[in-house]
Scaffold this motif. Sequence first.
Motif, PDB file in Angstrom:
ATOM      1  N   GLU A 128      10.519  -6.960 -51.668  1.00 46.46           N
ATOM      2  CA  GLU A 128       9.506  -7.955 -51.089  1.00 46.46           C
ATOM      3  C   GLU A 128       8.924  -8.627 -52.593  1.00 46.46           C
ATOM      4  N   ALA A 129       9.610  -8.471 -53.684  1.00 45.83           N
ATOM      5  CA  ALA A 129       8.661  -9.216 -54.463  1.00 45.83           C
ATOM      6  C   ALA A 129       9.657 -10.843 -54.938  1.00 45.83           C
ATOM      7  N   THR A 177       7.410 -12.728 -44.760  1.00 38.44           N
ATOM      8  CA  THR A 177       6.112 -12.575 -44.717  1.00 38.44           C
ATOM      9  C   THR A 177       5.331 -11.575 -45.890  1.00 38.44           C
ATOM     10  N   LEU A 178       6.223 -10.352 -46.171  1.00 33.89           N
ATOM     11  CA  LEU A 178       5.666  -9.628 -47.418  1.00 33.89           C
ATOM     12  C   LEU A 178       5.911  -9.820 -48.718  1.00 33.89           C
ATOM     13  N   ASN A 179       7.163 -10.675 -49.062  1.00 35.99           N
ATOM     14  CA  ASN A 179       7.617 -11.668 -49.732  1.00 35.99           C
ATOM     15  C   ASN A 179       6.358 -12.998 -50.060  1.00 35.99           C
ATOM     16  N   ALA A 180       5.594 -13.140 -48.473  1.00 41.07           N
ATOM     17  CA  ALA A 180       4.446 -14.325 -49.627  1.00 41.07           C
ATOM     18  C   ALA A 180       3.572 -13.513 -49.107  1.00 41.07           C
ATOM     19  N   PHE A 181       3.303 -12.102 -49.373  1.00 35.39           N
ATOM     20  CA  PHE A 181       1.987 -11.697 -49.050  1.00 35.39           C
ATOM     21  C   PHE A 181       1.674 -11.139 -50.355  1.00 35.39           C
ATOM     22  N   THR A 182       3.151 -10.941 -51.168  1.00 37.71           N
ATOM     23  CA  THR A 182       2.727  -9.964 -52.396  1.00 37.71           C
ATOM     24  C   THR A 182       2.898 -10.082 -53.078  1.00 37.71           C
ATOM     25  N   VAL A 229      -1.324  -6.514 -44.253  1.00 35.70           N
ATOM     26  CA  VAL A 229      -2.136  -6.189 -45.166  1.00 35.70           C
ATOM     27  C   VAL A 229      -2.648  -4.953 -46.085  1.00 35.70           C
ATOM     28  N   GLU A 230      -2.981  -4.720 -45.190  1.00 36.33           N
ATOM     29  CA  GLU A 230      -3.673  -3.401 -46.133  1.00 36.33           C
ATOM     30  C   GLU A 230      -2.132  -2.720 -46.594  1.00 36.33           C
ATOM     31  N   GLU A 231      -1.522  -2.199 -45.966  1.00 38.31           N
ATOM     32  CA  GLU A 231       0.080  -2.083 -46.767  1.00 38.31           C
ATOM     33  C   GLU A 231       0.537  -2.454 -47.485  1.00 38.31           C
ATOM     34  N   VAL A 232       0.145  -3.860 -48.031  1.00 38.86           N
ATOM     35  CA  VAL A 232       0.905  -4.568 -49.020  1.00 38.86           C
ATOM     36  C   VAL A 232      -0.002  -4.570 -50.601  1.00 38.86           C
ATOM     37  N   ARG A 233      -1.785  -4.317 -49.501  1.00 33.63           N
ATOM     38  CA  ARG A 233      -1.849  -3.896 -50.621  1.00 33.63           C
ATOM     39  C   ARG A 233      -2.086  -2.662 -51.367  1.00 33.63           C
ATOM     40  N   GLU A 234      -1.225  -1.799 -50.622  1.00 27.45           N
ATOM     41  CA  GLU A 234      -1.572  -0.228 -51.146  1.00 27.45           C
ATOM     42  C   GLU A 234      -0.232  -0.157 -51.832  1.00 27.45           C
ATOM     43  N   PHE A 235       0.706  -0.681 -51.950  1.00 29.15           N
ATOM     44  CA  PHE A 235       2.566  -0.353 -51.270  1.00 29.15           C
ATOM     45  C   PHE A 235       2.488  -1.672 -52.658  1.00 29.15           C
TER      46      PHE A 235
END
Length: 249
Positions: A104-105, A133-138, A164-170
Motif C-alpha cells: 500500500e506504500a 487507490t490505496l497507494n494514493a490514499f496512503t 478512507v476510514e480504513e486507510v486512516r486506521e491502518f
Amino acid sequence: MVISVASQKGGVGKTSTAISLAAGAARRGRKVLLIDIDPQANSSKVLVDDFVSLRAEDTIHTTIIKRNPIPHYLTQVEGLSISPSHILLSEASITLTVARDHREARLKEQLGEIVEQFDHIFIDCPPSLDWLTLNAFTASDRIVVVTSPGFFELDSLVQLGKVVEEVREFYNPSLELFGFLFNMSDPTVSSRESLKILRQTYTDQVFKTVVPRNVDLRDASFAKQDIFAYKADAKTAEAYQKLIDEMGL
C-alpha cells in the motif's frame, strides 16, 4: 500538500477536476505535480504531447510495480509537471494482491524523495477502490471526492467513505477528507435533489463551489488542453477558480 482526487463511480468528472486543479494552481505560480495513477491514463493523454510513445518504464507503472523513482515530465503549462500512467498499470492490482512488502506504500515511499520539489501534488485516482487507490490514499494528506447528480453516484460515496476510514486506521492516520465536490450540476430536478441530499448527509464536508455541466470542459480535453488554456472565461473555468480559492491553494 498531497491531494488525491477520487471517485468510486466513473463518469463524474474526476479526471477533469484533477487536471483543472493542477493546471489552475500552476497558473497561479505554484510548482505542481499531477500523478496519474489511473490505468485509463486520461490525464496523461491530455497533458503529455507524445503519450503513445511512452513505455511502461517511463510512467508511474515503474514505481508501483518495480518500486523505482517516480518519473515526471514538464507539460505545456508553466509550473506543471506530470507523472503519466500506462495501460499496463491495470495489472497492478493482481501484482499487489500477491505482494507482501508494504504494497500500500509503494507510491508514498518514492514520493518522499521528490515531495519537497513541489508546492502541491495531485493524484488522479482510478474510479475503483483497489490497491492503486490505496497507494494514493496512503501517500496523501487530503482527499477531494468528486460526485455528480444521480442515485448511483451518491450511493457510491458510502463505500468510499469506509475505505478512507480504513486507510486512516491502518496506513495513514493523518489522512483528511478535504471535501465532496458536486460536479456536472445542471438545472434539473435530479441535480437539485442530489445536491440537497449531499449537503444534508455530509453537511460542512461539501465544498460550497459547485461545478456546472459544460461542453467546454469536454472540448478542452479533445483539444488536449486544460480548461484555462482552452477557454478561460468558461463557466467551468470560473467554477474551478472559485474551488481553488476555497481550497486555499
